[in-house]
Design a protein around this motif. Structure first.
Motif, PDB file in Angstrom:
ATOM      1  N   THR A   1      -9.623  52.519 -11.273  1.00 14.45           N
ATOM      2  CA  THR A   1     -10.228  52.809 -11.993  1.00 14.45           C
ATOM      3  C   THR A   1     -11.898  52.376 -12.005  1.00 14.45           C
ATOM      4  O   THR A   1     -12.818  53.324 -12.564  1.00 14.45           O
ATOM      5  N   LEU A   2     -12.053  51.469 -11.503  1.00 17.24           N
ATOM      6  CA  LEU A   2     -13.684  51.060 -11.135  1.00 17.24           C
ATOM      7  C   LEU A   2     -14.261  52.062 -10.287  1.00 17.24           C
ATOM      8  O   LEU A   2     -15.396  52.332 -10.491  1.00 17.24           O
TER       9      LEU A   2
ATOM     10  N   ASP B   1     -14.059  50.917 -19.497  1.00 15.72           N
ATOM     11  CA  ASP B   1     -13.231  49.685 -19.680  1.00 15.72           C
ATOM     12  C   ASP B   1     -13.093  48.657 -18.591  1.00 15.72           C
ATOM     13  O   ASP B   1     -13.143  47.537 -18.515  1.00 15.72           O
ATOM     14  N   ALA B   2     -12.841  49.456 -17.237  1.00 16.34           N
ATOM     15  CA  ALA B   2     -12.869  48.512 -16.229  1.00 16.34           C
ATOM     16  C   ALA B   2     -14.270  47.724 -15.860  1.00 16.34           C
ATOM     17  O   ALA B   2     -13.952  46.516 -15.467  1.00 16.34           O
ATOM     18  N   HIS B   3     -15.143  48.474 -15.980  1.00 12.03           N
ATOM     19  CA  HIS B   3     -16.581  47.876 -15.926  1.00 12.03           C
ATOM     20  C   HIS B   3     -16.551  46.782 -16.886  1.00 12.03           C
ATOM     21  O   HIS B   3     -16.909  45.667 -16.650  1.00 12.03           O
TER      22      HIS B   3
ATOM     23  N   ALA C   1      -1.316  60.887 -11.639  1.00 15.38           N
ATOM     24  CA  ALA C   1      -1.871  59.426 -12.396  1.00 15.38           C
ATOM     25  C   ALA C   1      -2.859  59.166 -11.600  1.00 15.38           C
ATOM     26  O   ALA C   1      -3.699  58.095 -12.139  1.00 15.38           O
ATOM     27  N   ASP C   2      -3.182  59.649 -10.359  1.00 15.87           N
ATOM     28  CA  ASP C   2      -4.332  59.062  -9.592  1.00 15.87           C
ATOM     29  C   ASP C   2      -5.468  60.032  -9.585  1.00 15.87           C
ATOM     30  O   ASP C   2      -6.556  60.112  -9.088  1.00 15.87           O
ATOM     31  N   ASP C   3      -5.318  60.991 -10.595  1.00 18.94           N
ATOM     32  CA  ASP C   3      -6.310  62.129 -10.770  1.00 18.94           C
ATOM     33  C   ASP C   3      -7.791  61.509 -11.415  1.00 18.94           C
ATOM     34  O   ASP C   3      -7.812  60.434 -12.121  1.00 18.94           O
ATOM     35  N   LYS C   4      -8.948  61.887 -10.518  1.00 19.27           N
ATOM     36  CA  LYS C   4     -10.169  61.301 -11.199  1.00 19.27           C
ATOM     37  C   LYS C   4     -10.418  61.251 -12.584  1.00 19.27           C
ATOM     38  O   LYS C   4     -10.870  60.356 -13.130  1.00 19.27           O
ATOM     39  N   ARG C   5     -10.011  62.360 -13.146  1.00 25.36           N
ATOM     40  CA  ARG C   5     -10.583  62.636 -14.655  1.00 25.36           C
ATOM     41  C   ARG C   5      -9.563  61.578 -15.368  1.00 25.36           C
ATOM     42  O   ARG C   5      -9.894  61.034 -16.485  1.00 25.36           O
ATOM     43  N   ILE C   6      -8.244  61.057 -15.034  1.00 18.87           N
ATOM     44  CA  ILE C   6      -7.464  60.381 -15.759  1.00 18.87           C
ATOM     45  C   ILE C   6      -7.699  58.954 -15.401  1.00 18.87           C
ATOM     46  O   ILE C   6      -8.084  58.195 -16.450  1.00 18.87           O
ATOM     47  N   LEU C   7      -8.053  58.502 -14.230  1.00 21.05           N
ATOM     48  CA  LEU C   7      -8.450  57.145 -14.058  1.00 21.05           C
ATOM     49  C   LEU C   7      -9.760  57.201 -14.836  1.00 21.05           C
ATOM     50  O   LEU C   7     -10.064  55.614 -15.139  1.00 21.05           O
TER      51      LEU C   7
END
Length: 219
Positions: A85-86, A92-94, A54-60
Motif C-alpha cells: 500500500t505504501l 492511510d499507509a503513510h 487485490a494487488d491492482d494499483k487502484r485498489i491498493l
C-alpha cells in the motif's frame, strides 16, 4: 481484437465475469473499495478472478486501512500489506507509517515525511497531527496547517480530528520533548481573559496554545 483472454480449459462454462480482462476487473473492484471495505473483502473472496485483482494499483491506493489507523501498532503484523500500500501511495499507509516512525522508532525525519504526504493529500486528522508536530519549532508553518481545518468558522472538525488522533496514539508513548515545551511557552497568550484551563472554549489568541497543550499533556 484488443484482448487475449486466458481461459481455463478445464472449465466447461465460463461466466461473463470470468471472461472479462483483468484490467477491467481491477476497475470494477476499485469501485467496490470506494463504497465499502466489507464489500471489497467479500468481492475478492467470491471468485479467483476477482481475488487476483487485490494487488491492482487502484485498489491498493484506495484501500481503507481503518483498523490499522486506529491501532497502528498492529501494522507490524501486516508488513507485506504495508509495503504494497505504501508503494501505491495509500494515504492511510503513510499515516500509519508516519506514526510508527515518529513516535515509536523516534525517526522524526522519516516520520514527518510520511505524515506530510498524507496531510498534503488532504487527510484531515493527519493535517491536525502534522500541524501540531510542526509547532514544535516551525510554529508559523504549523499554524498554517491548522488553519486548513477552518477552525475560525467551526471547531467541530478540529475536535473530531483530536478524538481520532487520541485513538491512533493510544498505547504509544508520546514524549514531552523540550522543543514542545518551548513552543508552548512561546504560544501562551498574554490576555488575562483567556481561560487557559478551559479546553472547550477558544479564541484567536489561545487556540493554537490549547491545541499544543492538549497534545503534550492530554494525549
Amino acid at each position: 481484437q484488443y484482448f487475449c483472454l486466458q481461459i481455463d480449459p478445464r472449465k466447461v462454462d465460463i461466466s461473463r465475469l470470468e471472461s472479462l480482462p483483468q484490467d477491467l476487473l481491477g476497475i470494477i473492484v476499485s469501485k467496490v473499495v470506494d463504497a465499502s471495505t466489507d464489500d471489497y473483502i467479500n468481492c475478492i473472496l467470491s471468485c479467483k478472478e476477482l481475488g487476483a485483482s487485490a494487488d491492482d494499483k487502484r485498489i491498493l491506493q484506495k484501500l481503507n486501512l481503518a483498523p490499522l489507523v486506529k491501532k497502528p501498532l498492529l501494522s507490524i503484523q501486516y508488513v507485506p500489506l504495508m509495503k504494497k500500500t505504501l508503494a501505491k501511495n495509500n494515504l492511510d499507509a503513510h499515516y500509519i507509517k508516519g506514526i510508527i516512525r515518529y513516535f515509536l522508532l523516534t525517526n522524526s525525519v522519516t516520520g514527518l515525511h510520511h505524515l506530510g504526504v498524507s496531510a498534503n493529500a488532504g487527510k484531515l486528522e493527519v493535517i491536525y497531527l502534522y500541524a501540531i508536530i510542526l509547532c514544535r519549532g516551525r510554529v508559523v508553518e504549523g499554524k498554517k496547517y491548522l488553519n486548513k481545518l477552518k477552525w475560525t468558522e467551526d471547531t467541530t472538525l478540529v475536535n473530531n480530528c483530536w478524538k481520532k488522533i487520541k485513538i491512533s496514539l493510544h498505547g504509544i508513548r508520546v514524549a514531552r520533548k523540550r522543543c514542545y515545551l518551548t513552543s508552548l511557552r512561546h504560544m501562551k497568550p498574554t490576555a488575562t481573559f483567556c481561560h487557559l484551563k478551559d479546553m472547550k472554549t477558544t479564541c484567536g489568541r489561545c487556540f493554537y496554545y490549547k491545541q499544543m497543550y492538549k497534545f503534550i499533556f492530554m494525549i
